[in-house]
Write an enzyme that holds these catalytic residues in place. Structure first.
Site, PDB file in Angstrom:
ATOM      1  N   GLN A   1      -4.623  -4.512  -2.109  1.00 53.99           N
ATOM      2  CA  GLN A   1      -4.156  -3.349  -2.888  1.00 53.99           C
ATOM      3  C   GLN A   1      -4.071  -3.955  -4.362  1.00 53.99           C
ATOM      4  OE1 GLN A   1      -3.858  -0.159  -2.797  1.00 53.99           O
ATOM      5  NE2 GLN A   1      -3.916   0.059  -0.474  1.00 53.99           N
TER       6      GLN A   1
ATOM      7  N   ASN B   1       0.692  -1.139   0.036  1.00 54.99           N
ATOM      8  CA  ASN B   1      -0.083  -0.054   0.055  1.00 54.99           C
ATOM      9  C   ASN B   1       0.960   1.161   0.071  1.00 54.99           C
ATOM     10  OD1 ASN B   1       0.351  -1.466   2.553  1.00 54.99           O
ATOM     11  ND2 ASN B   1      -0.297   0.282   3.324  1.00 54.99           N
TER      12      ASN B   1
ATOM     13  N   ALA C   1     -13.597  -3.460  -0.301  1.00 58.58           N
ATOM     14  CA  ALA C   1     -14.352  -2.916  -1.392  1.00 58.58           C
ATOM     15  C   ALA C   1     -13.854  -1.461  -1.573  1.00 58.58           C
ATOM     16  CB  ALA C   1     -16.002  -2.982  -1.196  1.00 58.58           C
ATOM     17  N   HIS C   2     -13.330  -0.773  -0.395  1.00 60.03           N
ATOM     18  CA  HIS C   2     -13.159   0.775  -0.345  1.00 60.03           C
ATOM     19  C   HIS C   2     -12.143   1.136  -1.064  1.00 60.03           C
ATOM     20  CE1 HIS C   2     -10.469   1.776   2.967  1.00 60.03           C
ATOM     21  NE2 HIS C   2     -11.027   0.768   3.346  1.00 60.03           N
TER      22      HIS C   2
ATOM     23  N   CYS D   1      -2.858   4.422   8.181  1.00 63.58           N
ATOM     24  CA  CYS D   1      -3.066   3.955   9.717  1.00 63.58           C
ATOM     25  C   CYS D   1      -1.790   4.474  10.471  1.00 63.58           C
ATOM     26  CB  CYS D   1      -3.150   2.507   9.770  1.00 63.58           C
ATOM     27  SG  CYS D   1      -4.127   1.771   8.210  1.00 63.58           S
TER      28      CYS D   1
ATOM     29  N   THR E   1     -25.674 -10.974  10.253  1.00 63.09           N
ATOM     30  CA  THR E   1     -26.475 -10.737   9.170  1.00 63.09           C
ATOM     31  C   THR E   1     -25.656 -10.105   8.114  1.00 63.09           C
ATOM     32  OG1 THR E   1     -28.649 -10.741  10.668  1.00 63.09           O
ATOM     33  CG2 THR E   1     -28.605  -9.698   8.731  1.00 63.09           C
TER      34      THR E   1
HETATM   35  C1  LIG Z   1      -6.598  -0.847   3.339  1.00 71.64           C
HETATM   36  C2  LIG Z   1      -5.731  -2.138   3.514  1.00 71.64           C
HETATM   37  C3  LIG Z   1      -6.115  -3.158   4.475  1.00 71.64           C
HETATM   38  C4  LIG Z   1      -7.397  -2.930   5.214  1.00 71.64           C
HETATM   39  O1  LIG Z   1      -8.616  -2.926   4.808  1.00 71.64           O
HETATM   40  P1  LIG Z   1      -9.779  -2.309   5.348  1.00 71.64           P
HETATM   41  O2  LIG Z   1     -10.937  -2.745   4.282  1.00 71.64           O
HETATM   42  O3  LIG Z   1      -9.687  -0.845   5.380  1.00 71.64           O
HETATM   43  O4  LIG Z   1     -10.119  -2.950   6.658  1.00 71.64           O
HETATM   44  C5  LIG Z   1      -5.402  -4.214   4.482  1.00 71.64           C
HETATM   45  N1  LIG Z   1      -4.317  -4.465   3.605  1.00 71.64           N
HETATM   46  C6  LIG Z   1      -4.063  -3.419   2.729  1.00 71.64           C
HETATM   47  C7  LIG Z   1      -2.572  -3.875   2.058  1.00 71.64           C
HETATM   48  C8  LIG Z   1      -4.580  -2.288   2.724  1.00 71.64           C
HETATM   49  O5  LIG Z   1      -4.221  -1.288   1.829  1.00 71.64           O
END
Ligand SMILES: *Cc1c(COP(=O)(O)O)cnc(C)c1O
Length: 386
Positions: A179, A151, A200-201, A325, A237
């Site tokens: 990623q 990331n 997803a995000h 983070c 759920t």
């Molecule tokens: C963002 C990320 C995560 C965490 O995913 P979330 O859906 O935000 O909990 C884990 N691993 C990598 C490499 C990420 O970039």
């Protein structure tokens, strides 16, 4: 003020087509997928369709896909679930020094529970050392977990090579592909992974939903106990609207990823070329080719990354100092440290992660502002010499 977002590895805007797909599930399609009446069946069908879409996208079977609350939960499930299901066999888990904290901190917790964790080093480009992996494997090894794409630097790891080794040795292999999936082609069989995490995000879907691929026949302990949801592997759920949104994001990525990547590569090359030309004492962190097309991690010597971030923010530009983070802490990035970047240079590093709405004009603007910001900050630095 126009705002420019260059922090897509932290999160992405939700694609309007994803929002549109989700909306009915906040309204008339509110059923609980476990109910047997028509309301329930409507929700069940939506989840089944989504599961099929995600499975197809990564080359899995639908019954190998389990929806979670995101990448973090998927990583926790994979590591803890495999560690505890295989406690009788051994206690060694092999990972790398550059993992996301969802993996690293889970490993630290497992250490406290009696597991032995080996953290593989990376080379100067941020790529995991395969020879070190081979040396780290012993008869007690129950799991290898190495991320697909990093990331912070975008470095793409030799997952297929690791998968081959894991298979030969009969060791389970997990990859955090948060990623990677939706950004580069990923196929669980070509990579020979047994478990894989997605979210997803990071690919224009909603926050709070992800999934884990668990290869059929893999023994794993549950993390959440309750009802029989997700084929009795993950109780709770289902978040139907988010799962539908996730699948829509995957469908869009499947169609548009290739063209998108060509555009992103061009933007990234332009950004890097212009920064190198116009700002002295800069260095690109990461592999020249084995890298996500949207990610650029650049060190600016003699300045604090945090100062650049704040100055750019005042101009409406969003960038980051690596992982979302860890921002707010003054520790240099664990990823850059593992690559051998000295702490004072790691502190001055910025991650630019581009996305589908960015334009060449955005890059022009950012470079122009950066030139002034870095010059100004360096003038104030007692350490700076031309
Ligand atoms: C963002 C990320 C995560 C965490 O995913 P979330 O859906 O935000 O909990 C884990 N691993 C990598 C490499 C990420 O970039």
């Amino acid at each position: 003020m126009k705002r420019i977002y260059l922090d897509h590895n932290a999160t992405t805007p939700v694609d309007p087509r994803v929002v549109e797909a989700m909306l009915p599930y906040f309204g008339e399609k509110f059923g609980n997928a476990s109910s047997i009446h028509s309301f329930g069946r409507e929700a069940r069908k939506a989840i089944d369709d989504a599961r099929q879409i995600l499975a197809d996208f990564v080359g899995a079977q639908p019954d190998e896909i389990f929806f979670t609350s995101g990448g973090t939960e998927a990583d926790n499930f994979a590591l803890k679930g495999i560690a505890f299901a295989n406690k009788g066999k051994g206690n060694r888990v092999i990972t790398s020094k550059i993992e996301h904290h969802a993996v690293l901190n889970t490993c630290k917790w497992l250490e406290k529970k009696g597991f032995e964790i080996i953290y593989l080093p990376v080379d100067g480009f941020g790529i995991v050392d395969i020879e070190e992996l081979k040396k780290a494997i012993n008869e007690k090894t129950i799991l290898i977990t190495v991320m697909h794409a990093n990331n912070e630097t975008g470095a793409i790891q030799p997952i297929a090579e690791i998968g081959k080794i894991a298979k030969e040795k009969g060791i389970l292999f997990h990859t955090d592909a948060v990623q990677a999936v939706g950004k580069i082609p990923v196929n669980v069989n070509e990579l020979r992974v047994d478990l894989l995490s997605v979210s997803a995000h990071k690919i224009y879907g909603p926050k709070g939903v992800g999934a884990i691929f668990i290869r059929k026949g893999t023994k794993i302990e549950k993390m959440l106990h309750g009802g029989h949801h997700e084929n009795n592997k993950r109780a709770g759920t289902e978040n139907v609207a988010s799962i539908v949104g996730f699948a829509k994001a995957v469908e869009i990525a499947k169609k548009e990823m290739e063209d998108e990547n060509k555009k992103l590569l061009k933007l990234r090359d332009k950004l890097e070329k212009e920064i190198e030309e116009k700002i002295k004492h800069t260095k690109i962190n990461g592999h020249p080719e084995k890298r996500l097309p949207n990610t650029s991690n650049i060190s600016f010597e003699f300045v604090e990354g945090e100062s650049i971030i704040l100055s750019l923010d005042l101009k409406g530009v969003a960038v980051s100092s690596g992982s979302a983070c860890t921002s707010g802490s003054l520790e240099p990035s664990h990823v850059l440290s593992a690559m051998g970047v000295p702490p004072e240079i790691a502190q001055g590093s910025i991650r630019f992660s581009m996305g589908k709405d960015n334009t060449e004009e955005d890059i022009d603007f950012v470079v122009r502002e950066l030139v002034g910001i870095v010059k100004h900050l360096r003038e104030m630095s007692p350490l700076y010499k031309e």
